[in-house]
Design a protein around this motif. Structure first.
Motif, PDB file in Angstrom:
ATOM      1  N   GLU A 151      35.813  35.210  39.086  1.00  0.00           N
ATOM      2  CA  GLU A 151      36.442  33.934  38.736  1.00  0.00           C
ATOM      3  C   GLU A 151      37.079  34.076  37.356  1.00  0.00           C
ATOM      4  OE1 GLU A 151      36.691  31.563  40.822  1.00  0.00           O
ATOM      5  OE2 GLU A 151      35.271  32.272  42.335  1.00  0.00           O
ATOM      6  N   SER A 152      38.288  33.528  37.210  1.00  0.00           N
ATOM      7  CA  SER A 152      39.033  33.748  35.966  1.00  0.00           C
ATOM      8  C   SER A 152      39.348  32.472  35.196  1.00  0.00           C
ATOM      9  CB  SER A 152      40.351  34.466  36.279  1.00  0.00           C
ATOM     10  OG  SER A 152      41.202  33.618  37.029  1.00  0.00           O
ATOM     11  N   GLY A 153      39.247  31.317  35.850  1.00  0.00           N
ATOM     12  CA  GLY A 153      39.649  30.070  35.202  1.00  0.00           C
ATOM     13  C   GLY A 153      41.135  29.797  35.304  1.00  0.00           C
ATOM     14  N   LEU A 154      41.886  30.695  35.959  1.00  0.00           N
ATOM     15  CA  LEU A 154      43.328  30.536  36.152  1.00  0.00           C
ATOM     16  C   LEU A 154      43.638  30.727  37.628  1.00  0.00           C
ATOM     17  CD1 LEU A 154      44.561  32.633  33.093  1.00  0.00           C
ATOM     18  CD2 LEU A 154      44.760  30.148  33.332  1.00  0.00           C
ATOM     19  N   ALA A 155      44.402  29.800  38.213  1.00  0.00           N
ATOM     20  CA  ALA A 155      44.647  29.804  39.651  1.00  0.00           C
ATOM     21  C   ALA A 155      45.339  31.071  40.122  1.00  0.00           C
ATOM     22  CB  ALA A 155      45.482  28.571  40.031  1.00  0.00           C
ATOM     23  N   ALA A 421      54.670  25.677  39.643  1.00  0.00           N
ATOM     24  CA  ALA A 421      53.653  24.903  38.927  1.00  0.00           C
ATOM     25  C   ALA A 421      52.263  25.499  39.159  1.00  0.00           C
ATOM     26  CB  ALA A 421      53.691  23.446  39.375  1.00  0.00           C
ATOM     27  N   PHE A 422      52.020  25.989  40.380  1.00  0.00           N
ATOM     28  CA  PHE A 422      50.729  26.592  40.705  1.00  0.00           C
ATOM     29  C   PHE A 422      50.441  27.809  39.837  1.00  0.00           C
ATOM     30  CE2 PHE A 422      48.406  29.870  43.046  1.00  0.00           C
ATOM     31  CZ  PHE A 422      47.225  29.211  43.351  1.00  0.00           C
ATOM     32  N   LEU A 423      51.461  28.617  39.550  1.00  0.00           N
ATOM     33  CA  LEU A 423      51.280  29.834  38.756  1.00  0.00           C
ATOM     34  C   LEU A 423      50.821  29.533  37.333  1.00  0.00           C
ATOM     35  CD1 LEU A 423      54.367  31.931  39.902  1.00  0.00           C
ATOM     36  CD2 LEU A 423      51.991  32.187  40.617  1.00  0.00           C
ATOM     37  N   GLY A 424      51.050  28.327  36.855  1.00  0.00           N
ATOM     38  CA  GLY A 424      50.612  27.956  35.516  1.00  0.00           C
ATOM     39  C   GLY A 424      49.385  27.067  35.498  1.00  0.00           C
ATOM     40  N   HIS A 425      48.750  26.918  36.652  1.00  0.00           N
ATOM     41  CA  HIS A 425      47.643  25.958  36.754  1.00  0.00           C
ATOM     42  C   HIS A 425      46.332  26.556  36.260  1.00  0.00           C
ATOM     43  CE1 HIS A 425      45.753  22.319  38.356  1.00  0.00           C
ATOM     44  NE2 HIS A 425      44.773  23.103  38.754  1.00  0.00           N
ATOM     45  N   THR A 426      45.587  25.793  35.483  1.00  0.00           N
ATOM     46  CA  THR A 426      44.224  26.150  35.081  1.00  0.00           C
ATOM     47  C   THR A 426      43.266  25.714  36.170  1.00  0.00           C
ATOM     48  OG1 THR A 426      44.757  25.917  32.745  1.00  0.00           O
ATOM     49  CG2 THR A 426      42.439  25.813  33.342  1.00  0.00           C
ATOM     50  N   GLU A 427      42.318  26.589  36.524  1.00  0.00           N
ATOM     51  CA  GLU A 427      41.376  26.291  37.599  1.00  0.00           C
ATOM     52  C   GLU A 427      39.990  25.984  37.047  1.00  0.00           C
ATOM     53  OE1 GLU A 427      39.890  24.960  40.311  1.00  0.00           O
ATOM     54  OE2 GLU A 427      41.703  25.879  41.168  1.00  0.00           O
ATOM     55  N   PRO A 428      39.584  24.706  37.039  1.00  0.00           N
ATOM     56  CA  PRO A 428      38.264  24.372  36.509  1.00  0.00           C
ATOM     57  C   PRO A 428      37.127  24.669  37.476  1.00  0.00           C
ATOM     58  CG  PRO A 428      39.402  22.397  37.253  1.00  0.00           C
ATOM     59  CD  PRO A 428      40.363  23.530  37.443  1.00  0.00           C
TER      60      PRO A 428
END
Length: 445
Positions: A151-155, A421-428
């Motif tokens: 897991e990286s925190g970035l989508a 937009a997805f490429l710049g999304h942060t994944e919580p």
């Protein structure tokens, strides 16, 4: 119990012994006989020192460190830290010993220099087991295969460019496109026990900013930073990457999962170029000496999966590419030895999308094994649509394309804003949430 006894008990008796053992009551001393081209020739140490050993040059307030570069029967060639200014014929040169570093658990949360000395104003202890600075890679036939997806925190790294345990990834970017910021987000987001960061040739102000603002107290709780600023000698800057990798290997050998971040391999190679030219090696790879390739590949091969009960070193090596030239020597060498590369694009950064990853020029060699069949189908579909839009973009913007002419272009045009937009999304959350968000980007028509 006395204060001294209480102190020894608190830090461990073995560490006290290590500190005492490091003190040498007798040292061999030579004399400077020649100064030229930024190096020194020293007599009296030829039968004592070895290549790579450290020495102390001068006396009083003029003392500085040096590294043994060449040996012959009549003298020793030494590269001083900070240049030869202020030195003179006859100055003493004291042999300090082999080129090693002794990491310790107490280094976590600290900022140190490439010699293992503190840069954060607090005292630091030497570990009980010295490690060779230029360690050798593990036996490739005995290493474990790459591990599970992290897991990286970035989508984008949870889906399209997965990073798996033990993988070695290159981050290629020009200056000012968000490379250091992305490294910091990976440092705080990727699942690991210990994070080791090598700041090679970084600006002094950026080191403090990286520690205080980018990582912050929470990020530093599992981090060791090894820093050599841009004003320091090439000897110190080159040593920085080796020292940081030795620290990472120390924790790997104790079963920890380590994330190693190097910023940047380009400045490491540039420091080596200065050292190699001082030794008389010719620059034949567009200014870089032939030994650069072996130097970089050896550093990279020290990272990766471990053996047996060891942990793994998952590594991200950043590369400065001037003018987005992916064919320059350092970038070309790294692409051939790493398990994937991520390219940051200035035009994407200028339109405000961060991280400014150019997905079509980036690849993770952990695929397709790092994803399920359904996930791989989504990844292929996203790449195909982005590729179609990239080829048709100029025609669409010029008004030369009419909707309905090609269903695939129609889908790409409709889907592109969502994918961008997805490429710049942060994944919580986790990768499953990232893939669900990726699936929602695709047109249902």
């Amino acid at each position: 119990m006395s204060d001294a006894e209480e102190w020894m008990r608190s830090i461990g008796f073995e560490m006290v012994l290590a500190e005492v053992a490091a003190v040498k009551p007798v040292r061999s001393v030579g004399r400077v006989t020649e100064l030229s081209r930024g190096v020194l020739t020293v007599s009296g140490l030829s039968g004592i020192v070895a290549l790579g050993d450290l020495v102390e040059i001068g006396h009083g307030t003029q003392v500085r460190l040096g590294e043994v570069l060449q040996l012959d029967r009549t003298g020793v060639t030494i590269l001083p830290d900070g240049g030869p200014d202020g030195l003179s014929i006859g100055d003493p040169v004291c042999h300090l010993g082999s080129n090693h570093i002794a990491p310790d658990e107490t280094w976590i949360g600290r900022v140190i220099d490439p010699f293992g000395r503190p840069l954060d104003g607090r005292p630091i202890l030497t570990g009980t087991r010295p490690r060779a600075l230029r360690g050798t890679p593990l036996n490739p036939t005995a290493r474990r295969p790459l591990g599970p997806r992290l897991e990286s925190g970035l989508a984008v790294f949870n889906t399209l460019l997965p990073i798996v345990r033990g993988q070695r990834v290159g981050l290629f970017a020009g200056s000012g496109v968000g490379k250091s910021t992305l490294l910091a987000r990976l440092a705080s987001g990727i699942d690991a026990d210990i994070v080791v960061i090598a700041l090679v040739g970084e600006r002094g102000r950026e080191v403090r900013d990286f520690v205080d603002r980018v990582l912050g107290p929470a990020g530093m709780t599992r981090t060791v930073i090894v820093a050599a600023t841009s004003d320091q000698s090439p000897m110190v800057r080159r040593r920085c990457a080796w020292a940081a990798m030795s620290v990472a290997e120390h924790f790997r050998d104790r079963g920890r999962q380590v994330l190693f971040l190097a910023d940047s391999v380009t400045r490491f190679a540039e420091a080596h170029r200065e050292v190699a030219l001082a030794m008389g090696e010719a620059g034949s790879l567009r200014g870089f000496p032939p030994s650069t390739s072996h130097l970089i590949t050896t550093l990279c091969e020290r990272a990766g999966p471990g053996l047996g009960e060891q942990g793994d070193i998952t590594a991200v090596f950043s590369v400065l590419v001037a003018g987005s030239d992916m064919e320059e020597p350092v970038a070309d060498i790294l692409r051939g030895v790493l398990d994937g590369h991520v390219v940051l694009d200035r035009q994407i950064a200028e339109r405000g999308r961060f991280p400014a990853i150019d997905l079509l020029r980036s690849v993770s060699r952990a695929l397709p094994q790092a994803a399920s069949e359904a996930e791989n189908e989504m990844i292929v579909r996203a790449r195909r649509l982005l590729g179609v839009f990239d080829r048709a973009e100029m025609m669409v913007q010029a008004g030369l394309y009419s909707r309905g002419t090609d269903p695939l272009i129609d889908e790409a045009v409709e889907t592109w804003p969502k994918l961008d937009a997805f490429l710049g999304h942060t994944e919580p959350e986790d990768s499953a949430s990232s893939f669900a968000r990726l699936a929602s980007c695709f047109s249902t028509q």
